[in-house]
Design a protein around this motif. Structure first.
Motif, PDB file in Angstrom:
ATOM      1  N   ALA A   1       0.834  -1.198   0.000  1.00  0.00           N
ATOM      2  CA  ALA A   1       0.000   0.000   0.000  1.00  0.00           C
ATOM      3  C   ALA A   1       0.874   1.255   0.000  1.00  0.00           C
ATOM      4  CB  ALA A   1      -0.915  -0.005   1.217  1.00  0.00           C
ATOM      5  N   THR A   2       0.469   2.243  -0.764  1.00  0.00           N
ATOM      6  CA  THR A   2       1.196   3.508  -0.828  1.00  0.00           C
ATOM      7  C   THR A   2       0.598   4.515   0.147  1.00  0.00           C
ATOM      8  OG1 THR A   2      -0.238   4.440  -2.534  1.00  0.00           O
ATOM      9  CG2 THR A   2       1.629   3.095  -3.270  1.00  0.00           C
ATOM     10  N   TYR A   3       1.263   5.635   0.281  1.00  0.00           N
ATOM     11  CA  TYR A   3       0.748   6.724   1.129  1.00  0.00           C
ATOM     12  C   TYR A   3      -0.633   7.154   0.632  1.00  0.00           C
ATOM     13  CZ  TYR A   3       0.991  11.031   3.913  1.00  0.00           C
ATOM     14  OH  TYR A   3       0.752  12.032   4.823  1.00  0.00           O
TER      15      TYR A   3
ATOM     16  N   ARG B   1      -0.405  11.885  -4.720  1.00  0.00           N
ATOM     17  CA  ARG B   1      -1.250  10.967  -5.488  1.00  0.00           C
ATOM     18  C   ARG B   1      -0.429  10.131  -6.459  1.00  0.00           C
ATOM     19  NH1 ARG B   1      -4.640  13.567 -10.153  1.00  0.00           N
ATOM     20  NH2 ARG B   1      -2.509  13.496 -10.964  1.00  0.00           N
ATOM     21  N   ASP B   2       0.611  10.743  -7.001  1.00  0.00           N
ATOM     22  CA  ASP B   2       1.420  10.073  -8.020  1.00  0.00           C
ATOM     23  C   ASP B   2       2.563   9.248  -7.441  1.00  0.00           C
ATOM     24  OD1 ASP B   2      -0.235  11.203  -9.899  1.00  0.00           O
ATOM     25  OD2 ASP B   2       1.138  12.834 -10.413  1.00  0.00           O
ATOM     26  N   GLY B   3       2.499   8.979  -6.133  1.00  0.00           N
ATOM     27  CA  GLY B   3       3.479   8.061  -5.554  1.00  0.00           C
ATOM     28  C   GLY B   3       4.360   8.645  -4.475  1.00  0.00           C
ATOM     29  N   GLY B   4       4.218   9.956  -4.195  1.00  0.00           N
ATOM     30  CA  GLY B   4       5.040  10.566  -3.166  1.00  0.00           C
ATOM     31  C   GLY B   4       4.385  10.488  -1.799  1.00  0.00           C
ATOM     32  N   SER B   5       4.933  11.242  -0.870  1.00  0.00           N
ATOM     33  CA  SER B   5       4.356  11.322   0.479  1.00  0.00           C
ATOM     34  C   SER B   5       4.695  12.691   1.059  1.00  0.00           C
ATOM     35  CB  SER B   5       4.893  10.208   1.380  1.00  0.00           C
ATOM     36  OG  SER B   5       6.298  10.315   1.512  1.00  0.00           O
ATOM     37  N   PHE B   6       3.960  13.091   2.082  1.00  0.00           N
ATOM     38  CA  PHE B   6       4.215  14.368   2.742  1.00  0.00           C
ATOM     39  C   PHE B   6       5.398  14.232   3.702  1.00  0.00           C
ATOM     40  CE2 PHE B   6      -0.495  15.353   2.189  1.00  0.00           C
ATOM     41  CZ  PHE B   6      -0.272  16.289   1.191  1.00  0.00           C
ATOM     42  N   GLY B   7       6.048  15.365   3.963  1.00  0.00           N
ATOM     43  CA  GLY B   7       7.027  15.432   5.036  1.00  0.00           C
ATOM     44  C   GLY B   7       6.312  15.396   6.380  1.00  0.00           C
ATOM     45  N   SER B   8       7.080  15.427   7.460  1.00  0.00           N
ATOM     46  CA  SER B   8       6.492  15.218   8.786  1.00  0.00           C
ATOM     47  C   SER B   8       5.450  16.269   9.146  1.00  0.00           C
ATOM     48  CB  SER B   8       7.596  15.196   9.845  1.00  0.00           C
ATOM     49  OG  SER B   8       8.308  16.423   9.868  1.00  0.00           O
ATOM     50  N   LYS B   9       5.722  17.554   8.861  1.00  0.00           N
ATOM     51  CA  LYS B   9       4.781  18.598   9.253  1.00  0.00           C
ATOM     52  C   LYS B   9       3.470  18.483   8.485  1.00  0.00           C
ATOM     53  CE  LYS B   9       8.097  22.082  10.809  1.00  0.00           C
ATOM     54  NZ  LYS B   9       8.608  23.457  10.641  1.00  0.00           N
TER      55      LYS B   9
ATOM     56  N   GLY C   1      -8.724  13.034  10.734  1.00  0.00           N
ATOM     57  CA  GLY C   1      -9.008  12.189  11.889  1.00  0.00           C
ATOM     58  C   GLY C   1      -8.210  10.902  11.902  1.00  0.00           C
ATOM     59  N   LEU C   2      -6.998  10.941  11.356  1.00  0.00           N
ATOM     60  CA  LEU C   2      -6.152   9.754  11.289  1.00  0.00           C
ATOM     61  C   LEU C   2      -4.978   9.869  12.256  1.00  0.00           C
ATOM     62  CD1 LEU C   2      -5.981   9.379   7.397  1.00  0.00           C
ATOM     63  CD2 LEU C   2      -7.457   8.099   8.967  1.00  0.00           C
ATOM     64  N   ASN C   3      -4.404   8.734  12.589  1.00  0.00           N
ATOM     65  CA  ASN C   3      -3.192   8.689  13.392  1.00  0.00           C
ATOM     66  C   ASN C   3      -2.018   9.066  12.482  1.00  0.00           C
ATOM     67  OD1 ASN C   3      -0.851   7.913  14.715  1.00  0.00           O
ATOM     68  ND2 ASN C   3      -1.747   6.069  15.581  1.00  0.00           N
ATOM     69  N   PRO C   4      -1.253  10.125  12.815  1.00  0.00           N
ATOM     70  CA  PRO C   4      -0.144  10.533  11.949  1.00  0.00           C
ATOM     71  C   PRO C   4       0.869   9.426  11.701  1.00  0.00           C
ATOM     72  CG  PRO C   4      -0.598  12.231  13.574  1.00  0.00           C
ATOM     73  CD  PRO C   4      -1.416  11.039  13.964  1.00  0.00           C
ATOM     74  N   GLY C   5       1.141   8.610  12.736  1.00  0.00           N
ATOM     75  CA  GLY C   5       2.088   7.515  12.557  1.00  0.00           C
ATOM     76  C   GLY C   5       1.599   6.489  11.555  1.00  0.00           C
ATOM     77  N   TRP C   6       0.298   6.148  11.647  1.00  0.00           N
ATOM     78  CA  TRP C   6      -0.268   5.183  10.694  1.00  0.00           C
ATOM     79  C   TRP C   6      -0.260   5.747   9.284  1.00  0.00           C
ATOM     80  CZ3 TRP C   6      -4.405   5.567   7.361  1.00  0.00           C
ATOM     81  CH2 TRP C   6      -4.769   4.374   6.692  1.00  0.00           C
ATOM     82  N   LEU C   7      -0.620   7.024   9.133  1.00  0.00           N
ATOM     83  CA  LEU C   7      -0.659   7.624   7.803  1.00  0.00           C
ATOM     84  C   LEU C   7       0.717   7.631   7.162  1.00  0.00           C
ATOM     85  CD1 LEU C   7      -2.275   9.047   5.603  1.00  0.00           C
ATOM     86  CD2 LEU C   7      -1.875  11.215   6.803  1.00  0.00           C
ATOM     87  N   ALA C   8       1.754   7.873   7.969  1.00  0.00           N
ATOM     88  CA  ALA C   8       3.107   7.936   7.432  1.00  0.00           C
ATOM     89  C   ALA C   8       3.674   6.569   7.088  1.00  0.00           C
ATOM     90  CB  ALA C   8       4.029   8.648   8.432  1.00  0.00           C
ATOM     91  N   THR C   9       3.357   5.558   7.907  1.00  0.00           N
ATOM     92  CA  THR C   9       4.033   4.262   7.754  1.00  0.00           C
ATOM     93  C   THR C   9       3.107   3.080   7.485  1.00  0.00           C
ATOM     94  OG1 THR C   9       3.919   3.732  10.118  1.00  0.00           O
ATOM     95  CG2 THR C   9       5.793   5.081   9.374  1.00  0.00           C
ATOM     96  N   GLY C  10       1.809   3.246   7.780  1.00  0.00           N
ATOM     97  CA  GLY C  10       0.890   2.129   7.653  1.00  0.00           C
ATOM     98  C   GLY C  10       0.892   1.225   8.868  1.00  0.00           C
TER      99      GLY C  10
END
Length: 221
Positions: free
Chosen positions: A3-5, A38-46, A56-65
């Motif tokens: 799964a991707t970001y 959307r095209d395969g990248g991810s956000f930085g921490s901030k 309403g998501l857990n930041p850790g889960w969103l970043a890493t799954g």
């Protein structure tokens, strides 16, 4: 398939019925920044934290799954992702006592928490903006990270204690040295309808300096 970001982000966007532009506006990034995710990248921490908070998501889960997907019901006890920490959002009264008390607030005393990078002093906190004296840059509901251990420079934004022992948030401007040898400064509102406060005319004490501004965006009904 791994799964991707975007795979983690997209269902939450669909649930809110947000398109790319609405989501970008909600977290204060450009349309193209979301397209890159959307095209395969991810956000930085901030921006990952902003995205998680908005959805309403857990930041850790969103970043890493990994870990819990949804934000915990009690925000005061959810764990911060690695390299992050929680900051209390405290009242103006609590902030007004920061310079006087050894322990003006405990970690659980805030009425909310914000996740942020662990790069501020142990006593850093968020204040929530009230009123319109700092429009247009700071809107009611915005939150600012204040660090009591950072000395302000001319042009910085600061929280200062007024005569009511409450914190007021203004722009810091130095005016020289007074007769007693103390620095004279002004607290300047960005809205011209409000008066400038001077430290040689009333008792004012700088509580801390702003390190970060988190903006609240108007959401469509």
């Amino acid at each position: 398939m791994v799964a991707t970001y975007w795979d983690r982000l997209k269902p939450a966007l669909d649930a809110k019925k947000w398109g790319i532009q609405q989501f970008a506006d909600a977290i204060g990034v450009s349309y193209q920044a979301v397209v890159k995710v959307r095209d395969g990248g991810s956000f930085g921490s901030k921006n990952n934290i902003k995205a998680a908070n908005a959805l309403g998501l857990n930041p850790g889960w969103l970043a890493t799954g990994e870990g819990q997907k949804a934000a915990a019901f009690d925000a005061n006890v959810r764990p911060a992702p690695p390299g992050m920490r929680t900051y209390p959002v405290i009242s103006k009264i609590q902030a007004g006592k920061v310079k006087e008390m050894v322990c003006p607030y405990e970690p659980g005393d805030g009425f909310a928490v914000e996740f942020g990078e662990d790069d501020a002093s142990p006593w850093a906190f968020y204040l929530e903006i009230e009123g319109d004296s700092m429009l247009p840059e700071f809107r009611p509901g915005d939150r600012v990270l204040i660090d009591p251990e950072v000395q302000p420079r001319p042009g910085d934004f600061v929280a200062a204690r007024n005569t009511k022992q409450e914190a007021t948030f203004k722009k810091y401007r130095v005016r020289g040295i007074g007769e007693a040898g103390q620095e004279v400064f002004e607290l300047v509102p960005l809205n011209d309808d409000y008066p400038t406060l001077r430290s040689d005319e009333q008792h004012l004490t700088v509580v801390g300096t702003m390190l970060e501004h988190r903006r609240k965006f108007r959401r469509q009904k």
